[in-house]
Structures are given as structure tokens and as C-alpha cells.
Design a protein around this motif. Structure first.
Motif, PDB file in Angstrom:
ATOM      1  N   ILE A 158     -71.366 -16.677 -25.449  1.00 19.30           N
ATOM      2  CA  ILE A 158     -72.301 -15.795 -24.737  1.00 19.30           C
ATOM      3  C   ILE A 158     -71.561 -15.112 -23.589  1.00 19.30           C
ATOM      4  N   PRO A 159     -71.993 -13.906 -23.206  1.00 17.31           N
ATOM      5  CA  PRO A 159     -71.394 -13.236 -22.047  1.00 17.31           C
ATOM      6  C   PRO A 159     -71.992 -13.772 -20.745  1.00 17.31           C
ATOM      7  N   VAL A 160     -71.216 -13.711 -19.684  1.00 14.69           N
ATOM      8  CA  VAL A 160     -71.641 -14.302 -18.416  1.00 14.69           C
ATOM      9  C   VAL A 160     -72.860 -13.592 -17.837  1.00 14.69           C
ATOM     10  N   ASP A 161     -73.000 -12.275 -18.062  1.00 17.66           N
ATOM     11  CA  ASP A 161     -74.147 -11.565 -17.503  1.00 17.66           C
ATOM     12  C   ASP A 161     -75.444 -11.976 -18.196  1.00 17.66           C
ATOM     13  N   TYR A 162     -75.371 -12.318 -19.480  1.00 18.40           N
ATOM     14  CA  TYR A 162     -76.552 -12.853 -20.171  1.00 18.40           C
ATOM     15  C   TYR A 162     -76.914 -14.221 -19.601  1.00 18.40           C
ATOM     16  N   CYS A 163     -75.904 -15.056 -19.407  1.00 16.53           N
ATOM     17  CA  CYS A 163     -76.144 -16.386 -18.832  1.00 16.53           C
ATOM     18  C   CYS A 163     -76.810 -16.268 -17.464  1.00 16.53           C
ATOM     19  N   ALA A 164     -76.319 -15.357 -16.640  1.00 16.97           N
ATOM     20  CA  ALA A 164     -76.877 -15.168 -15.297  1.00 16.97           C
ATOM     21  C   ALA A 164     -78.327 -14.712 -15.351  1.00 16.97           C
ATOM     22  N   MET A 165     -78.614 -13.770 -16.249  1.00 18.29           N
ATOM     23  CA  MET A 165     -79.994 -13.283 -16.385  1.00 18.29           C
ATOM     24  C   MET A 165     -80.932 -14.422 -16.770  1.00 18.29           C
ATOM     25  N   VAL A 166     -80.508 -15.257 -17.705  1.00 17.89           N
ATOM     26  CA  VAL A 166     -81.358 -16.372 -18.140  1.00 17.89           C
ATOM     27  C   VAL A 166     -81.564 -17.367 -17.006  1.00 17.89           C
ATOM     28  N   LEU A 167     -80.514 -17.685 -16.274  1.00 19.13           N
ATOM     29  CA  LEU A 167     -80.646 -18.622 -15.155  1.00 19.13           C
ATOM     30  C   LEU A 167     -81.651 -18.099 -14.126  1.00 19.13           C
ATOM     31  N   ALA A 168     -81.585 -16.812 -13.832  1.00 19.19           N
ATOM     32  CA  ALA A 168     -82.531 -16.220 -12.882  1.00 19.19           C
ATOM     33  C   ALA A 168     -83.960 -16.310 -13.392  1.00 19.19           C
ATOM     34  N   LYS A 169     -84.155 -16.032 -14.673  1.00 17.22           N
ATOM     35  CA  LYS A 169     -85.510 -16.082 -15.235  1.00 17.22           C
ATOM     36  C   LYS A 169     -86.042 -17.511 -15.289  1.00 17.22           C
ATOM     37  N   LEU A 170     -85.189 -18.471 -15.615  1.00 19.64           N
ATOM     38  CA  LEU A 170     -85.628 -19.871 -15.598  1.00 19.64           C
ATOM     39  C   LEU A 170     -85.984 -20.299 -14.186  1.00 19.64           C
ATOM     40  N   CYS A 171     -85.221 -19.823 -13.232  1.00 18.19           N
ATOM     41  CA  CYS A 171     -85.465 -20.209 -11.843  1.00 18.19           C
ATOM     42  C   CYS A 171     -86.782 -19.661 -11.313  1.00 18.19           C
ATOM     43  N   LEU A 172     -87.089 -18.411 -11.639  1.00 17.62           N
ATOM     44  CA  LEU A 172     -88.236 -17.736 -11.046  1.00 17.62           C
ATOM     45  C   LEU A 172     -89.497 -17.769 -11.908  1.00 17.62           C
ATOM     46  N   ALA A 173     -89.406 -18.321 -13.126  1.00 16.33           N
ATOM     47  CA  ALA A 173     -90.585 -18.383 -13.995  1.00 16.33           C
ATOM     48  C   ALA A 173     -91.710 -19.171 -13.329  1.00 16.33           C
ATOM     49  N   THR A 174     -92.912 -18.666 -13.460  1.00 19.16           N
ATOM     50  CA  THR A 174     -94.063 -19.368 -12.867  1.00 19.16           C
ATOM     51  C   THR A 174     -94.262 -20.733 -13.501  1.00 19.16           C
ATOM     52  N   GLY A 185     -67.577 -18.388  -7.831  1.00 21.63           N
ATOM     53  CA  GLY A 185     -67.073 -18.624  -9.165  1.00 21.63           C
ATOM     54  C   GLY A 185     -67.564 -17.598 -10.165  1.00 21.63           C
ATOM     55  N   PHE A 186     -67.304 -17.871 -11.433  1.00 22.20           N
ATOM     56  CA  PHE A 186     -67.613 -16.945 -12.516  1.00 22.20           C
ATOM     57  C   PHE A 186     -69.120 -16.852 -12.752  1.00 22.20           C
ATOM     58  N   VAL A 187     -69.757 -17.970 -13.061  1.00 18.68           N
ATOM     59  CA  VAL A 187     -71.192 -17.962 -13.358  1.00 18.68           C
ATOM     60  C   VAL A 187     -72.008 -17.695 -12.106  1.00 18.68           C
ATOM     61  N   GLY A 188     -71.695 -18.390 -11.017  1.00 18.74           N
ATOM     62  CA  GLY A 188     -72.436 -18.180  -9.779  1.00 18.74           C
ATOM     63  C   GLY A 188     -72.319 -16.759  -9.268  1.00 18.74           C
ATOM     64  N   GLY A 189     -71.131 -16.164  -9.388  1.00 19.31           N
ATOM     65  CA  GLY A 189     -70.961 -14.773  -8.993  1.00 19.31           C
ATOM     66  C   GLY A 189     -71.804 -13.845  -9.833  1.00 19.31           C
ATOM     67  N   ALA A 190     -71.886 -14.132 -11.149  1.00 22.42           N
ATOM     68  CA  ALA A 190     -72.709 -13.305 -12.035  1.00 22.42           C
ATOM     69  C   ALA A 190     -74.194 -13.436 -11.704  1.00 22.42           C
ATOM     70  N   VAL A 191     -74.613 -14.619 -11.259  1.00 19.84           N
ATOM     71  CA  VAL A 191     -76.009 -14.800 -10.856  1.00 19.84           C
ATOM     72  C   VAL A 191     -76.319 -13.944  -9.624  1.00 19.84           C
TER      73      VAL A 191
END
Length: 371
Positions: free
Chosen positions: A231-247, A11-17
Motif C-alpha cells: 500500500i502507498p503511505v498516503d493511503y495508509c495516512a488517510m485510513v489512520l485519520a478516518k479511523l481516528c476521527l470516526a464517530t 517519520g514516514f507514516v507519521g509524516g504522511a498523517v
């Protein structure tokens, strides 16, 4: 090495992630496992690659994915994948999968709520799971008109959902919190996701066509001074990745939004589209009219928009016009406090959205949102 399970990668968001992980070379320390609807891994990988090509990833970047990266299955039938032993090795989840349609898709509740809950319960049994990031939608809060919705506020239960999609996303959040208390559950609620800062609407034309439709008609349900939280999808993807991997995370809920200061007035969208098209602005001709007024001019739609189904256009105006009239902003202070930057302003990449959709009709562009 982490094992990161991403759902919705076609999909759109998952693909951007997935694009973000590949482009940032994060797969060197994060093994990706991608849930895909497919009969076999070969077909599943082909579907993933086909979607990722819309993000213009190189062959070298795509080569880090293989058939071993694929977990075939469907949230509509979670039994098709929840017994796969690879799930027991997953350390992080980004759950992007959903039926994100404003149409009346009969499978919406089965996928977005019932299947997603079975999936969450399965992942709650994984001892090594560190983070489960669930992608919701900011509009599930049912905000009041002309308001700023802050992250610490409860959902507005007295208001009604404009579409079943928002109701389904709120329902699954509540069910997971109630029935999976041991799950390291983090909710990310994006505001309105439109385009990509580099590739415009090449990955997806979702929502962008609404602005183009209003500009072509020179009419909509909101004023040109009303604002939209995009918001743009690439910004959303970046945030999701950072939330996921944050210590560590200080909260279990985050808006991914423009915030109070970065929302875009509709007159700026008009200006940016006009500049991209080398055409005059519509500001002097624009009319704010009601949905009822639109029903009276429905026979004009084909003359202005090209071949289209006037019933579907009216339905779109009713749905998206309702959201446009809200003029709501979503607080994003929790992300800013983490040091995550503000998103790019919508007007800064509208030209890419325009160029990537040029020559396509409104009917063609809107199909993605009425699956």
C-alpha cells in the motif's frame, strides 16, 4: 475543537498523517500536538518541517504548525513528556512512533514496548480521550505461507517472527489490551508500505530498494508469480485519520492492506519498473534461488549493485526474502465495509518511485531500513 496527538511525525507514516491533516485542511477543527525528539520546541518544529517538505507541502500549509504544536519527548524515555499538562486536553491519538527497523536496534524493545506502554497508561488517565489509534504491522500476525489472513483470525503463535520488529509490535498490542482496559484502543495493522502515489520515494525509500535490488540481481527467493501486499503511505495516512476521527467503529482491529484482489505479482513490478526505466524486463533471465545460493555469489554483488557491504546485502536478502516467500494477502473487508476505497495498485505509481530514486545506489536507499 479536537486536540489530536500524533507521535512519530518525523517519520514516514507519521509524516504522511500530518501531511493528510494539513492538505485536507483538517487543522481548522483539529488542533495538532506532535511528539518530537528535540531539546526544545524550536528545534522540534524545525525537524517536523524538514520532514514535511519531503511531501511538498506549501509554506501556507506548513504555517498552520507552530512551536505550540510541539511536545518534546522520546518514547525511549517517556518520563520526559508524560507529565506535560497538555496531554490532559488530548481527545484523539494516532501513535505512529516506533523503531521500524529490520536491523538489531538495541533500543527497539525499550521504545516499541516499554515506553509505548507507559505512554498508553498515561493516556488511559485522560478523561476526554475518545480514540487511541495504534499503528502496528500486519506481519505481526505471523501468517502461514500462501495464505489470506483474515481480520477475525488470531495471530499464528506457532510460527516464528522473521524479525524482532514484528514481535515487538505484537507484544505492545497485547500488553495495552491487558493493562489498559479503559483505553479506547484501536489497532491498525498496515501491510507493506512502499512509496507515495504522488511523490514516489521522495518521503522515504523504505522497502522499494528491495524490489530494485532483486531486479538488478535478476534473482530472488520468490517466483515472479508470487504476490506482495503493498500500500502507498498516503493511503495508509488517510485510513489512520478516518479511523481516528470516526464517530463510531464496529471493530477494535483493522488491516490497512490491498486485500485479496489488489495484491501485486512480482512480474507486474518488473514490467512497471522496466517501463519506467525504458529498459527490457528481466522475466526471461530471472532465477528463483535460495538464500544459501546467494551466499555463493556474494562476491558478485558489487559488480551488479555498485559499492556495497556484501554482509549487509546478504542479511537483507535473508530477511526480505523470507517475507517475499510468504506470498500472503491480508483481508481488508472491515475498511471496505466502512466505505473506505481500495488503495491504488502498486504498479500505478511505481514510475514515481523509480524516478524519485534514480541515481541513488542500493546502499544509499536501504539505509532507512537498517537504522
Amino acid at each position: 475543537m479536537n486536540t489530536l496527538l500524533i507521535t512519530g511525525a518525523t517519520g514516514f507514516v507519521g509524516g504522511a498523517v500530518v501531511e493528510y491533516f494539513l492538505r485536507q485542511q483538517l487543522t481548522t477543527r483539529n488542533k495538532l500536538l506532535l511528539l518530537v525528539r528535540a531539546d526544545d520546541n524550536t528545534t522540534g518544529l524545525a525537524r517536523i518541517i524538514d520532514n514535511l517538505k519531503k511531501f511538498e507541502l506549501s509554506d501556507e500549509q506548513l504555517s498552520s504548525l507552530s512551536e505550540q504544536s510541539i511536545l518534546t519527548g522520546d518514547l525511549a524515555e517517556p518520563e520526559s513528556f508524560i507529565h506535560d499538562p497538555r496531554l490532559d486536553n488530548v481527545t484523539h491519538v494516532i501513535n505512529c512512533a516506533a523503531i521500524a527497523s529490520f536491523g538489531n536496534n538495541p533500543a527497539m524493545w525499550r521504545v516499541n514496548v516499554e515506553g509505548s506502554l507507559v505512554f498508553a497508561k498515561r493516556m488511559a488517565q485522560v478523561k476526554g480521550l475518545q480514540r487511541f489509534v495504534h499503528v502496528g504491522t500486519a506481519m505481526a500476525s505471523m501468517p502461514d505461507k500462501d495464505s489470506v489472513f483474515y481480520e477475525g483470525m488470531p495471530d499464528n503463535e506457532q510460527n516464528e517472527d522473521l524479525v524482532q520488529y514484528t514481535a515487538s509490535k505484537r507484544a505492545i498490542e497485547n500488553l495495552v489490551r491487558e493493562e489498559c482496559p479503559s483505553l479506547p484502543f484501536i489497532v491498525a495493522r498496515p501491510s507493506i508500505i512502499v512509496g507515495h502515489t504522488q511523490y514516489g520515494c521522495q518521503p522515504s525509500s523504505s522497502i522499494f530498494w528491495v524490489f530494485m535490488m532483486a531486479i538488478k540481481l535478476k534473482k530472488f527467493t520468490c517466483t515472479l508469480d508470487d504476490q506482495v501486499d503493498v500500500i502507498p503511505v498516503d493511503y495508509c495516512a488517510m485510513v489512520l485519520a478516518k479511523l481516528c476521527l470516526a464517530t463510531e467503529l464496529s471493530h477494535n482491529f483493522y488491516h490497512i492492506s490491498s486485500g485479496e484482489e489488489m495484491c501485486t505479482p512480482f512480474h507486474e513490478i518488473d514490467t512497471s519498473v522496466a517501463k519506467a526505466n525504458n529498459a527490457p524486463r528481466i522475466i526471461s533471465e530471472y532465477e528463483q534461488i535460495s538464500y544459501q545460493d546467494f551466499t555463493g555469489i556474494r562476491k558478485q554483488f558489487k559488480d551488479v549493485l555498485g559499492p556495497c557491504n556484501d554482509k549487509i546485502i546478504l542479511r537483507a536478502i535473508k530477511l526480505y526474502g523470507g517475507f517475499a516467500q510468504l506470498n500472503v494477502k491480508f483481508d481488508n473487508s472491515r475498511l471496505l465495509n466502512m466505505g473506505i476505497p481500495k488503495p491504488a495498485a502498486f504498479k500505478s505509481y511505481i514510475d514515481k518511485c523509480v524516478s524519485s530514486t534514480r541515481g541513488q545506489s542500493i546502499s544509499e536507499l536501504m539505509r532507512v531500513d537498517f537504522k
